[in-house]
Scaffold this motif. Structure first.
Motif, PDB file in Angstrom:
ATOM      1  N   GLN A 134      -3.682 -21.645 -18.978  1.00  0.00           N
ATOM      2  CA  GLN A 134      -3.863 -22.646 -19.961  1.00  0.00           C
ATOM      3  C   GLN A 134      -5.017 -22.271 -20.477  1.00  0.00           C
ATOM      4  N   ASP A 135      -6.330 -22.229 -19.586  1.00  0.00           N
ATOM      5  CA  ASP A 135      -7.805 -22.086 -19.858  1.00  0.00           C
ATOM      6  C   ASP A 135      -8.307 -20.545 -19.921  1.00  0.00           C
ATOM      7  N   LYS A 136      -7.063 -19.060 -19.736  1.00  0.00           N
ATOM      8  CA  LYS A 136      -7.492 -17.456 -20.148  1.00  0.00           C
ATOM      9  C   LYS A 136      -7.559 -17.287 -21.217  1.00  0.00           C
ATOM     10  N   ILE A 137      -7.635 -16.229 -21.803  1.00  0.00           N
ATOM     11  CA  ILE A 137      -8.018 -15.317 -22.879  1.00  0.00           C
ATOM     12  C   ILE A 137      -6.649 -14.396 -22.203  1.00  0.00           C
ATOM     13  N   ILE A 138      -5.747 -14.419 -23.520  1.00  0.00           N
ATOM     14  CA  ILE A 138      -4.394 -13.626 -22.917  1.00  0.00           C
ATOM     15  C   ILE A 138      -4.125 -12.810 -23.799  1.00  0.00           C
ATOM     16  N   PRO A 139      -3.946 -11.819 -23.585  1.00  0.00           N
ATOM     17  CA  PRO A 139      -3.901 -10.762 -24.522  1.00  0.00           C
ATOM     18  C   PRO A 139      -2.792 -11.026 -25.226  1.00  0.00           C
ATOM     19  N   ASN A 140      -2.687  -9.817 -26.253  1.00  0.00           N
ATOM     20  CA  ASN A 140      -1.867 -10.963 -27.941  1.00  0.00           C
ATOM     21  C   ASN A 140       0.160 -10.059 -27.347  1.00  0.00           C
ATOM     22  N   SER A 141       0.061  -9.174 -27.059  1.00  0.00           N
ATOM     23  CA  SER A 141       1.684  -8.777 -26.172  1.00  0.00           C
ATOM     24  C   SER A 141       1.874  -9.877 -25.449  1.00  0.00           C
ATOM     25  N   TRP A 142       1.261  -9.607 -24.203  1.00  0.00           N
ATOM     26  CA  TRP A 142       1.317 -10.957 -23.431  1.00  0.00           C
ATOM     27  C   TRP A 142       2.385 -12.783 -24.212  1.00  0.00           C
ATOM     28  N   ILE A 143       1.270 -12.892 -25.402  1.00  0.00           N
ATOM     29  CA  ILE A 143       1.850 -13.904 -26.361  1.00  0.00           C
ATOM     30  C   ILE A 143       3.095 -14.095 -27.035  1.00  0.00           C
ATOM     31  N   LYS A 144       3.246 -12.525 -27.798  1.00  0.00           N
ATOM     32  CA  LYS A 144       4.157 -12.138 -28.282  1.00  0.00           C
ATOM     33  C   LYS A 144       5.837 -11.947 -28.221  1.00  0.00           C
ATOM     34  N   PHE A 145       5.474 -11.522 -26.600  1.00  0.00           N
ATOM     35  CA  PHE A 145       7.330 -12.232 -25.830  1.00  0.00           C
ATOM     36  C   PHE A 145       7.378 -13.304 -25.029  1.00  0.00           C
ATOM     37  N   ARG A 146       5.652 -13.695 -25.035  1.00  0.00           N
ATOM     38  CA  ARG A 146       6.719 -15.337 -25.074  1.00  0.00           C
ATOM     39  C   ARG A 146       6.856 -16.506 -25.536  1.00  0.00           C
ATOM     40  N   ASP A 147       6.874 -16.081 -26.947  1.00  0.00           N
ATOM     41  CA  ASP A 147       6.967 -16.764 -28.117  1.00  0.00           C
ATOM     42  C   ASP A 147       8.532 -16.057 -28.675  1.00  0.00           C
ATOM     43  N   ILE A 148       8.981 -14.805 -27.995  1.00  0.00           N
ATOM     44  CA  ILE A 148      10.382 -14.331 -28.314  1.00  0.00           C
ATOM     45  C   ILE A 148      11.083 -15.523 -27.334  1.00  0.00           C
ATOM     46  N   ALA A 149      10.625 -15.253 -25.805  1.00  0.00           N
ATOM     47  CA  ALA A 149      11.644 -15.842 -24.665  1.00  0.00           C
ATOM     48  C   ALA A 149      11.666 -17.256 -25.269  1.00  0.00           C
ATOM     49  N   LEU A 150      10.792 -18.237 -26.283  1.00  0.00           N
ATOM     50  CA  LEU A 150      11.046 -19.201 -25.862  1.00  0.00           C
ATOM     51  C   LEU A 150      11.891 -19.797 -27.273  1.00  0.00           C
ATOM     52  N   TYR A 151      11.853 -18.293 -27.954  1.00  0.00           N
ATOM     53  CA  TYR A 151      12.493 -18.779 -29.363  1.00  0.00           C
ATOM     54  C   TYR A 151      14.033 -18.664 -29.020  1.00  0.00           C
ATOM     55  N   TRP A 152      14.537 -18.001 -28.113  1.00  0.00           N
ATOM     56  CA  TRP A 152      15.767 -17.509 -27.353  1.00  0.00           C
ATOM     57  C   TRP A 152      16.159 -18.744 -26.666  1.00  0.00           C
ATOM     58  N   LEU A 153      15.100 -19.661 -25.704  1.00  0.00           N
ATOM     59  CA  LEU A 153      15.918 -20.835 -24.990  1.00  0.00           C
ATOM     60  C   LEU A 153      16.146 -22.233 -26.294  1.00  0.00           C
ATOM     61  N   SER A 154      15.329 -21.672 -27.627  1.00  0.00           N
ATOM     62  CA  SER A 154      15.858 -22.959 -28.211  1.00  0.00           C
ATOM     63  C   SER A 154      17.114 -23.048 -29.167  1.00  0.00           C
ATOM     64  N   LYS A 155      17.544 -21.997 -28.700  1.00  0.00           N
ATOM     65  CA  LYS A 155      18.988 -21.184 -29.231  1.00  0.00           C
ATOM     66  C   LYS A 155      19.807 -21.473 -28.723  1.00  0.00           C
ATOM     67  N   GLY A 156      19.333 -22.329 -27.387  1.00  0.00           N
ATOM     68  CA  GLY A 156      20.823 -22.123 -25.546  1.00  0.00           C
ATOM     69  C   GLY A 156      20.596 -21.035 -25.103  1.00  0.00           C
ATOM     70  N   VAL A 157      19.657 -19.784 -25.461  1.00  0.00           N
ATOM     71  CA  VAL A 157      19.761 -19.183 -24.332  1.00  0.00           C
ATOM     72  C   VAL A 157      19.425 -19.814 -22.543  1.00  0.00           C
ATOM     73  N   ASP A 158      20.245 -19.195 -21.834  1.00  0.00           N
ATOM     74  CA  ASP A 158      20.328 -19.959 -20.286  1.00  0.00           C
ATOM     75  C   ASP A 158      19.045 -18.500 -19.693  1.00  0.00           C
ATOM     76  N   GLY A 159      19.189 -17.840 -20.030  1.00  0.00           N
ATOM     77  CA  GLY A 159      18.427 -16.684 -19.217  1.00  0.00           C
ATOM     78  C   GLY A 159      18.097 -15.580 -19.448  1.00  0.00           C
ATOM     79  N   PHE A 160      17.642 -14.661 -19.109  1.00  0.00           N
ATOM     80  CA  PHE A 160      17.115 -13.141 -19.445  1.00  0.00           C
ATOM     81  C   PHE A 160      17.476 -12.384 -18.075  1.00  0.00           C
TER      82      PHE A 160
END
Length: 624
Positions: free
Chosen positions: A293-319
């Motif tokens: 939470q208090d760390k500097i995160i590389p941009n690609s990390w954030i992009k893929f995290r957001d992708i995963a959370l997007y699909w979870l919001s659609k009802g996907v149960d895992g990857f």
């Protein structure tokens, strides 16, 4: 010793003439089992509902057909569920490159020079915020059609898994569906640098990408004419290729259709991000989430995290995470802890092939499950092919005993040869004992690949790649599946009797596993003991026990495709004591086919079972 064997002979003789005996009381064990086994059904989405049987080499979607999301009807899903499945992995869902004109929907055309096959690789994702347009009846509503499939799957009791491929994306990645405020991969990169911690890609400055030299007579689209098939692809400067090639002109055998994603690891291997403190592998996902939470995160990390959370919001149960070991484990700590904070029960499966990395990716990376490929799968394949011995199986369980629950078992997937193919076993029946091992030897999940339950042989030559693996690159029909689909009745109306019998075996086995307490309990090998002590027990036989407080199983298998096996299986004294069995006779009932009971004879704290196994026969004997 002579007296003991006389007793065994008499006891077995008594069994054969139906001598009745009483069952001794069992002591209570303290072992508690809460969860049941998980079974994943991997299905290649665009092939499942395709009823077109043309199978023309390099055939177009119009010539060879394609399956749709809507082909997974309630009837189809209920039949998959009834097979003994808990999770369905829809492979090839995110929008990847395809050779078809969808410009009417705002989708740019893809270049055959950097696309494998006509239908394209599902692992060259072009837009993570939408789905493959081929899979929709109404392309404009393709995302809504997939959301409806998620809902239908849930209604039929199935959890939904899709792919995320963090190591690489398609060379022409461009999301036209991304949420407001979301930036595309590479859109803000400093392309004058080989590397920057917040660049999404690695670059070859001042060099232009060149299409690789095609080998072995290969031509894109099989040589069909196409306006973009000109040995040119506009990429300036060139990017590193998905498998790590730094050449502006990758090799034909490189993953030339993809570009590697940069996670903040410099070309020299330096990690430009915080690493996990010593001992953090023992912390739970909540502590991992707090750490970042208090760390500097590389941009690609954030992009893929957001992708995963997007699909979870659609009802996907895992990857299912493709080639996870090519991405730093610290990213997975960040990614998976973020996922678990959103859905603690999310199913996270990773493709990791290096056994030296298993524990890091499970404990530090917070993966739920990894492929058990290079140990159990490869060993079982050798045994099925007659090149290996069952003696090599128990040491695998010993080596992985601290992480056995996390090592998912399979005999087929989209990367591996079909068991029935001539290059593998040439006979789907040879999968039976291996499948029993795969499904019952540990508490780990079991996975099967669609068509495996019918003995699909993958012999169709669709275009890119070679037969023996059902093509993931082209439009093709899967004959054994099509016979079962039966013009979308999903009732096996065109299946052969052999196919129906094989599916019945899988159904019996998988349904037993998801309802068994013992399979989530304890394991003990008895194979080596019997190899050393039992006459006629050989290296094509395997045996082990599984048990819980309420269920005791003796599992015995014959991998020999020609010869039956006949021997007196011995159950070691320590197991008899753990099960608190007194001298006497105990009926055992086979859980696969509920055939005539056999008996466990206990004498002087040792157990004996008279075994007769047909070629390729397996028994799961439950203590009654």
């Amino acid at each position: 010793m002579k007296k003991i064997y006389i007793f065994i002979f008499v006891a077995i003789l008594a069994i054969l003439i139906g001598c009745a005996t009483e069952k001794a009381p069992q002591r209570e064990l303290t072992l508690k089992t809460v969860h049941k086994k998980t079974v994943v059904y991997q299905v290649f989405t665009r092939l499942f509902g395709n009823t077109n049987t043309t199978n023309k080499l390099w055939g177009s979607i119009e010539e060879n057909g394609v399956g749709k999301f809507n082909d997974f009807t309630d009837k189809a899903l209920s039949e998959i569920k009834d097979l003994g499945v808990t999770h369905i992995w829809y492979t090839g869902v995110p929008h990847h490159d395809v050779i078809r004109d969808y410009t009417a929907y705002g989708i740019s055309n893809d270049d055959p020079d950097v696309v494998k096959g006509i239908a394209g690789s599902p692992y060259a994702v072009k837009d993570y915020y939408n789905v493959n347009p081929d899979l929709a009846v109404n392309v404009a509503n393709r995302l809504q059609e997939f959301e409806a499939l998620i809902e239908r799957s849930h209604k039929n009791g199935l959890k939904v898994i899709i792919d995320i491929v963090p190591n690489h994306v398609a060379r022409n990645y461009q999301s036209i569906s991304k949420p407001a405020g979301t930036k595309d991969f590479g859109s803000e990169d400093d392309i004058s640098k080989v590397y920057d911690v917040n660049n999404n890609f690695y670059y070859v400055p001042n060099e232009v990408f060149e299409v690789p030299d095609f080998l072995n007579g290969y031509l894109p689209l099989g040589g069909k004419k196409h306006p973009l098939s000109d040995k040119k692809f506009d990429e300036n400067p060139a990017k590193w290729t998905g498998n790590g090639s730094r050449s502006p002109k990758p090799n034909f055998y490189d993953w030339y259709e993809t570009v590697k994603v940069n996670y903040g690891v410099s070309p020299t291997g330096k990690k430009d991000f915080d690493t996990l403190p010593p001992g953090f592998e023992n912390k739970d996902y909540k502590k991992h989430f707090e750490f970042w939470q208090d760390k500097i995160i590389p941009n690609s990390w954030i992009k893929f995290r957001d992708i995963a959370l997007y699909w979870l919001s659609k009802g996907v149960d895992g990857f299912r995470f493709d080639m996870a070991e090519m991405v730093p484990v610290e990213f997975w700590s960040f990614m998976n802890s973020s996922i678990k904070m959103k859905n603690p029960n999310a199913f996270l499966l990773a493709e990791v092939y290096n056994p030296n990395l298993y524990r890091d990716y499970i404990k530090k990376g917070k993966m739920d499950y990894l492929y058990d490929k290079v140990q159990l799968y490869d060993t079982l394949k050798n045994v099925m092919q007659g090149r290996g011995f069952t003696d090599h199986i128990p040491p695998i369980l010993e080596d992985l005993k601290d992480i056995e629950h996390h090592m998912l078992h399979f005999l087929e997937n989209h990367d591996e040869q079909r068991i029935a193919s001539l290059d593998f076993a040439g006979n789907p029946e040879k999968a039976k004992p291996a499948m029993v091992v795969s499904a019952t030897i540990s508490t780990a999940p079991t996975m099967i690949y669609f068509g495996q339950e019918f003995g699909e042989d993958g012999s169709e030559n669709a275009g890119f790649g070679n037969p023996s693996r059902t093509s993931i690159f082209d439009y093709v029909g899967v004959p054994s599946v099509q016979r079962w689909v039966n013009n979308k009745k999903f009732d096996g109306g065109q299946s052969t009797q052999e196919e129906l019998n094989l599916r019945d075996f899988y159904k019996r086995l998988l349904n037993f596993t998801i309802n068994s307490d013992a399979l989530m309990g304890e394991y003990q090998d008895i194979h080596q003991f019997n190899r050393e002590n039992t006459l006629h027990y050989n290296a094509k036989t395997l045996s082990f026990v599984r048990y819980s407080e309420d269920e005791k199983l003796i599992i015995v298998l014959n991998f020999d495709a020609q010869d039956a096996q006949k021997f007196v299986l011995e159950i070691p004294e320590n197991i008899i004591k753990k099960w608190n069995l007194k001298d006497g006779s105990y009926p055992l009932k086979d859980q696969l086919y509920q055939k005539e009971n056999v008996t466990l004879e206990v004498h002087q704290s040792k157990g004996f079972v008279a075994m007769k196994l047909k070629p390729l026969e397996s028994v799961i004997l439950k203590l009654q």
